[in-house]
Design an enzyme around this catalytic site. Structure first.
Site, PDB file in Angstrom:
ATOM      1  CG  MET A   1      -1.220  -1.447   1.542  1.00 49.07           C
ATOM      2  SD  MET A   1      -2.816  -1.071   3.408  1.00 49.07           S
ATOM      3  CE  MET A   1      -2.564  -3.108   3.403  1.00 49.07           C
ATOM      4  CB  THR A   2       1.604   4.119  -2.089  1.00 47.36           C
ATOM      5  OG1 THR A   2       2.377   2.788  -2.955  1.00 47.36           O
ATOM      6  CG2 THR A   2       2.472   4.895  -2.281  1.00 47.36           C
TER       7      THR A   2
ATOM      8  CD  GLN B   1       2.961  -3.834   1.684  1.00 44.81           C
ATOM      9  OE1 GLN B   1       2.011  -3.369   1.842  1.00 44.81           O
ATOM     10  NE2 GLN B   1       4.142  -3.793   2.568  1.00 44.81           N
ATOM     11  CB  SER B   2       0.528   0.335  -3.062  1.00 46.03           C
ATOM     12  OG  SER B   2      -0.311   0.474  -2.058  1.00 46.03           O
ATOM     13  CB  VAL B   3       3.452  -2.895  -7.231  1.00 45.80           C
ATOM     14  CG1 VAL B   3       3.974  -3.721  -8.105  1.00 45.80           C
ATOM     15  CG2 VAL B   3       4.809  -2.148  -6.711  1.00 45.80           C
TER      16      VAL B   3
END
Length: 441
Positions: A1-2, A160-162
């Site tokens: 996640m970003t 993660q947010s990729v």
């Protein structure tokens, strides 16, 4: 996640609280304080720190429910998510593996100006930015590929947010098939949202993160919406005696805080809502959809996988895992206009739209990292004039694409905090310096 592109408000040495339930006032325990990195100290691999070494490992070397993603444990966990959480496969299918031709060059001496103002070499940057893997391709050929921190070519790594950009790209496939209309109200696909903050929002709103729904993107903060999703997805333990919701139980409780379509505001939950809409539109799970429409068509070498909640719902906003080479194959497909092996996988118009955004809707704090940036269809655009775009995730995950020079860089990392602003800026400065060295003006 970003999280948003602002300097992190958390110090790497700040206590990491155990998440609360949806009631913010509930007292919480705190996990042990992670050690802050010492400037100039060697960055040790998971193995060098004794993490998960031995039969059994010492108790203090085993990641736990509340600290698995913080230092030092994330140096092991991000490479071993399947050992920690239930997962759903994204099968690679039977297509032959796409070869990645080599044209190796020494990128280590290339220098760039770090946020500190100091000149730094790519080698020093790789050595000091908690790198797990780094791969660079120029004009269809690998110019650099290196592995660090016990990672190997066949090791799946948490994106993660990729994952958000992967899900956004999948939406493009369904849109191209006529299954998904971007202007469809979400409540047509998901009637459960009728009394939520998503009532009146469309698929397009959540794809571009311009809905008016409230979602507090505060990592590790008791009672925040982000913490509630971490609990629901199984990434954090609940408070003792508290019920564990599913990801979608949390979504339906989110209120509206502003008009839909007003401006871009980064919220991880928008990807989870997008994924719910995709599953309803196609009547198929996210993991099988991604396998059928993308992963089995790009020549992936290994199956990917999502972590899932207790209802089997994939954590669309950050739970996808794959090898670095397969992230590169996904990126290559996008760099080549959505096509591979003579087949148009993602509509070319969708790929162009993912690299084209409204800078006027993209303000502070996001401009701290990309001053001329934008956000479109779950992709970050670094410079709207140039058209370079990227998938990014906390703790230092990146797929950077520059169609102008046919350049791509993939980085897998285990930073000691969710977001370290200088690390983000330096990462983009490093990859764009390599890009410019590969294709001088």
């Amino acid at each position: 996640m970003t999280p948003p592109d602002a300097p992190s408000s958390k110090s790497p040495a700040a206590p990491v609280p155990l998440p609360a339930s949806s009631a913010p006032a509930t007292p919480v325990q705190t996990a042990p304080v992670p050690a802050a990195p010492v400037p100039g100290a060697p960055i040790l691999t998971a193995g060098e720190q004794g993490l998960m070494q031995g039969f059994p490992p010492p108790p203090d070397k085993i990641p736990g429910p509340s600290n698995w993603d913080m230092p030092p444990f994330n140096r092991w966990s991000f490479l071993n998510m399947r050992s920690l959480f239930p997962t759903a496969d994204v099968e690679r299918g039977t297509m032959p593996v796409r070869a990645l031709p080599l044209a190796l060059r020494d990128v280590n001496p290339i220098t760039f100006t770090a946020l500190s103002g100091q000149q730094q070499s790519v080698k020093d940057w790789l050595d000091t930015s908690y790198t797990d893997g780094f791969l660079v391709m120029s004009r269809g050929r690998v110019v650099h590929e290196s592995y660090h921190n016990d990672m190997e070519p066949r090791t799946p790594h948490l994106s993660q947010s990729v994952a958000k950009s992967v899900v956004g790209t999948l939406a493009g496939v369904l849109h191209g098939e006529g299954i998904l209309d971007l202007d469809t109200p979400l409540t047509v696909l998901i009637p459960e949202l009728e009394k939520s903050g998503y009532a009146g929002a469309t698929v397009r709103h959540v794809l571009d993160m311009t809905s008016g729904a409230r979602f507090t993107e505060d990592y590790g903060t008791p009672g925040s919406d982000m913490t509630r999703i971490d609990v629901a997805s199984g990434w954090r333990p609940p408070e003792p005696g508290e019920p564990v919701p599913t990801i979608r139980d949390v979504i339906v409780t989110l209120p509206q805080e502003r008009p839909h379509g007003e401006s871009f505001k980064y919220r991880s939950i928008e990807t989870d809502v997008t994924a719910w809409a995709l599953e309803r539109a196609a009547n198929q799970s996210l993991s099988s959809l991604l396998s059928d429409r993308i992963w089995s068509r790009i020549g992936a070498e290994r199956d990917g996988y999502f972590t899932v909640d207790r209802a089997g719902t994939a954590l669309a906003d950050g739970g996808f895992n794959a090898t670095m080479r397969d992230y590169a194959r996904f990126g290559l497909m996008m760099l080549e206009g959505g096509a591979y092996n003579g087949t148009q996988i993602v509509p070319e118009e969708w790929v162009r739209a993912s690299a084209t955004g409204d800078h006027a809707a993209y303000g502070d704090p996001y401009t701290l990292t990309s001053p001329n940036g934008a956000y479109s269809r779950q992709w970050w655009i670094h410079d709207v004039a140039r058209g370079d775009f990227m998938a990014r995730g906390v703790f230092g995950q990146l797929i950077y694409l520059d169609p102008k020079t046919e350049f791509m860089a993939v980085k897998m990392s285990t930073w000691p905090d969710f977001l370290i602003h200088s690390y983000t800026v330096d990462m983009l400065s490093a990859v764009t310096a390599i890009r410019d060295a590969m294709s001088p003006a």
